[in-house]
Design a protein around this motif. Structure first.
Motif, PDB file in Angstrom:
ATOM      1  N   UNK A  36       0.862  -1.185   0.000  1.00 23.38           N
ATOM      2  CA  UNK A  36       0.000   0.000   0.000  1.00 23.38           C
ATOM      3  C   UNK A  36       0.899   1.234   0.000  1.00 23.38           C
ATOM      4  N   UNK A  38       0.642   4.002  -1.251  1.00 22.95           N
ATOM      5  CA  UNK A  38      -0.058   5.262  -1.040  1.00 22.95           C
ATOM      6  C   UNK A  38      -0.034   5.624   0.441  1.00 22.95           C
ATOM      7  N   UNK A  39      -0.431   4.659   1.284  1.00 27.20           N
ATOM      8  CA  UNK A  39      -0.472   4.935   2.716  1.00 27.20           C
ATOM      9  C   UNK A  39       0.924   5.221   3.252  1.00 27.20           C
ATOM     10  N   UNK A  42       1.958   8.625   2.291  1.00 28.22           N
ATOM     11  CA  UNK A  42       1.210   9.606   3.073  1.00 28.22           C
ATOM     12  C   UNK A  42       1.777   9.710   4.476  1.00 28.22           C
ATOM     13  N   UNK A  43       2.085   8.540   5.079  1.00 25.17           N
ATOM     14  CA  UNK A  43       2.575   8.550   6.456  1.00 25.17           C
ATOM     15  C   UNK A  43       3.871   9.334   6.574  1.00 25.17           C
ATOM     16  N   UNK A 215      -1.302   4.796  11.905  1.00 25.58           N
ATOM     17  CA  UNK A 215      -0.602   3.641  11.350  1.00 25.58           C
ATOM     18  C   UNK A 215      -0.968   2.358  12.080  1.00 25.58           C
TER      19      UNK A 215
END
Lengths: 392, 376
Positions: A36, A38-39, A42-43, A215
């Motif tokens: 993932x 994307x996550x 982003x994180x 998270x």
């Protein structure tokens, strides 16, 4: 662990197996995170982006306060006074009024923050050597700004007064000096009192807290919902390995985020780290363990992602904003609320990194914060462990 | 209509089956406002001032006493010398160190201005500015007294000395309690936080759990689906307002100068925007974790920071102010604060209402359009 391992070797065997299984979970987690991107992006990226935005946007410095003026005196003296009062970056004279009622309406609509009324007889009073009173109506709805407005007005009026007094003294042939106390401020750590320097450490704590809890708070409960937790149950995995495997990758991600975010603070807001990098690193590590522990605890104590999300939001956004000392000084809070703040990890982190980054504080000065973070981290993780053990 | 009704019944049953969620939604905001409302005050009190008196005369002692009389400053002497100044500030045990230099009393006695040095901890700029302002105020008081003394001693009697005083009258919040301002803001923020979360989960949850398929094979149209998801949350939102309102009035003694009906009307408009945004996110993301990331980082945080909840929007740079105007919470907070603190009515607030209605319609339309009756 079945059978009795040979006497001397079992300890070694245990640690090998322990390490092996822990590594396996770690590998699985990393793989899942990698799937993932994307996550993950982003994180790591979003906290820096948001720091950039908020660091630029937020300030407590009050300037360009809209002011309406009602000059009932209409003399050169009153005009000179208003000019001295308002010709500076703090106030914008937006309109001149004819009567008082208009001023009330402007305040109600929020068009101006203050209405200043110079009374009739202002100039004659001054020339007679009297004390004249100028009225200022201030919109107090936002108390902080109102206090600042008042402070400016008083300080500026004082300056005008001193000039007038010294002129009178000079006219009467006396020494033009007065026995007054002048305060000469020297501001340490943040000489220009930029809100940025003050806000950046607090923002860092808040953003890191959010990304840690986001998270991890869904991690275990998601496996519960998808029933993949059952697969874990039948594996020889022990709860501690499971919980640590869930958090360890994010400790790494959190450290990377911290480096990125500090670079942004340095490059864009001139927030240089005055203290020791090592101390900052230790503080960050302890904070990450506590923050992630909180996320895992939420995740292991809830039964659906929806509830976990709700609890995580309640437990992080507003508390790390309002109860961390980021904006509101903790010592001004009622004792009961102060007790609640002891459970908020950013409270300790804000104070520790403000110390290290801005003041070059040493270990001796911030160790209570570090100890508290460690204690919270251990506590949160133990609760998470206990809850997970029950489910497993 | 019939179809929306059956969907509504299904949603309400689901909410009822999960009493924990329901309790969380309704009770948590009341609890939060209790804790946070008490915590939130920018009124800086008890600024710790350490005074290093190098003068040790009656003048310097009198000056220190005048400072101590201010209820905002907590004055204590310190004798550690110059070294200790730094230690006190770095450790945070003092917010201000005041140095009264030798010769202070001699200067004043001779009728000359005397200078004191104030070392200020600028790492907490809010307290620093306030503390300094209190210090200036107390010094002004002391100065005025000294000037009087000199004047009275002057030959020719007590001829007046001109001075200008500012008499401030504070409107709407005469005690200038920042609590009133912040608690009224919290009202909006809590409503935002709780409702947006449930909405953001709505579709993606069904997608992840695989129940979406069943929804898709029903004859429900997308508008009906969105409406059916939205309405129960609106009800919960109003319930929340009703639970939090008494806490605000009874515990924090917030004046409710405007109309309650108007407050509910604005809350309804605001709910349309938060729930709409939540549903929009929900129909766009793939997993619940993504939904969480997007809502927290891209919606809630900016809403909380840029809406004027704590940081005045007027002070922000102009491009950011444009962004702030697009945030529904900004308009809602203006309305809530207007209704509570200023007794504002529709005549003053119609433009905020229009802004909320406009964004609400826009958001809901995009939520409906972005929702595809597809599985992927």
């Amino acid at each position: 662990m079945n059978g009795q391992p040979a006497a001397g070797g079992w300890r070694a065997a245990l640690s090998v197996r322990w390490g092996h299984r822990f590594l396996a979970v770690l590998k699985k987690e990393f793989r899942q995170i990698g799937r993932d991107p994307l996550s993950l992006g982003l994180l790591i990226g979003v906290p820096s982006l948001l720091l950039l935005l908020y660091g630029y946007a937020l300030t407590f410095d009050v300037k360009h306060i809209a002011v309406a003026v009602l000059d009932e005196d209409r003399t050169p003296a009153s005009r000179a006074f208003l000019e001295a009062l308002l010709e500076n970056p703090y106030f914008d004279r937006t309109c001149a009024l004819e009567d008082r009622r208009k001023g009330d309406a402007l305040l109600l609509q929020g068009r101006v923050r203050s209405v200043i009324v110079v009374p009739r007889g202002f100039s004659t009073g001054l020339s007679r050597g009297e004390r004249v009173v100028v009225q200022a109506l201030v919109d107090g709805a936002d108390a902080t700004s109102a206090a600042t407005v008042e402070g400016y007005l008083h300080a500026l009026a004082e300056r005008v007064t001193r000039v007038a007094q010294e002129r009178t003294f000079a006219a009467t042939g006396l020494a033009p000096l007065l026995p007054v106390v002048l305060v000469e401020p020297r501001i340490w750590f943040n000489p220009d009192l930029e809100s940025g320097k003050f806000l950046v450490p607090g923002l860092i704590a808040m953003l890191l807290m959010l990304s840690c809890v986001i998270a991890t708070s869904l991690s275990i409960v998601r496996e519960k919902e998808r029933q993949t937790l059952e697969q874990m149950m039948v594996s020889p995995l022990r709860p501690i390995e499971f919980v640590l495997g869930k958090t360890a990758p994010y400790v790494l991600i959190g450290l990377v985020t911290m480096v990125v975010i500090l670079s942004v603070g340095y490059v864009f807001f001139d927030v240089a780290i005055r203290g020791s990098f090592l101390l900052l690193g230790v503080a960050t590590l302890l904070f990450l363990v506590a923050a992630l522990g909180m996320g895992v605890m939420i995740s292991s104590s809830t039964h659906s992602q929806q509830i976990a999300f709700q609890v995580a939001v309640i437990a992080t956004i507003l508390p790390s904003f309002l109860l961390s000392g980021f904006i509101f000084p903790i010592r001004n809070m009622p004792v009961v609320i102060q007790a609640v703040t002891y459970l908020v990890p950013p409270r300790y982190f804000v104070s520790a990194i403000r110390g290290v980054i801005l003041k070059d504080a040493t270990f001796a000065m911030i160790w209570p914060n570090l100890a508290a973070l460690l204690a919270l981290g251990v506590f949160f993780n133990l609760v998470a462990l206990r809850k997970t053990r029950k489910t497993l | 209509m019939q179809r929306v009704r059956s969907l509504l019944i299904k949603e309400l049953t689901q909410i009822r089956r999960d009493p924990r969620l329901f309790a969380l939604l309704v009770a948590a905001p009341a609890l939060q406002i209790l804790i946070l409302g008490y915590a939130a005050t920018t009124d800086v009190r008890d600024v710790a001032v350490a005074v290093r008196d190098e003068d040790r005369t009656a003048y310097s002692r009198d000056y220190a006493r005048t400072l101590g009389a201010s209820s905002w400053l907590r004055v204590s002497p310190h004798t550690g010398g110059e070294r200790a100044d730094g230690r006190l500030l770095v450790s945070g045990r003092a917010g201000l160190v005041l140095v009264i230099p030798a010769g202070f009393g001699a200067d004043l006695a001779a009728g000359r201005p005397a200078t004191v040095q104030a070392l200020v901890d600028g790492s907490d700029s809010l307290s620093a500015v306030q503390g300094l302002a209190y210090l200036q105020g107390a010094s002004r008081l002391f100065s005025e007294r000294q000037v009087r003394v000199v004047l009275d001693r002057r030959p020719g009697g007590t001829a007046g000395l001109p001075s200008i005083a500012i008499a401030t009258r504070t409107w709407f919040n005469p005690m200038q309690a920042s609590r009133l301002y912040i608690v009224s803001g919290l009202f909006g923020v809590l409503l935002l936080v709780t409702t947006m979360v449930v909405a953001a989960m709505a579709f993606v949850k069904e997608r992840e759990e695989g129940t979406m398929e069943q929804m898709l094979v029903t004859p429900l149209r997308r508008g009906e689906l969105v409406a059916g998801k939205l309405l129960p949350f609106v009800v919960i939102g109003f319930l929340e307002v009703t639970v939090v309102l008494p806490v605000m009035l009874l515990v924090f003694h917030l004046p409710l100068r405007g109309s309650v009906a108007l407050l509910y009307a604005f809350s309804g408009l605001f709910l349309l925007t938060t729930l709409g945004l939540g549903l929009l996110v929900s129909s766009l993301v793939k997993t619940q974790q993504q939904a969480m990331l997007v809502t927290v980082f891209f919606l809630m945080m900016p809403f909380v920071m840029l809406s004027g909840f704590i940081f005045p929007v007027e002070n922000m740079p102009s491009p950011i102010r444009v962004v702030a105007e697009a945030i529904p919470l900004r308009h809602y907070l203006i309305a809530v604060r207007g209704i509570f603190l200023k007794g504002a009515g529709l005549a003053e607030l119609w433009d905020e209402g229009l802004a909320l209605l406009g964004t609400g319609v826009l958001i809901l339309t995009s939520a409906v359009l972005s929702f595809h009756k597809r599985l992927d």
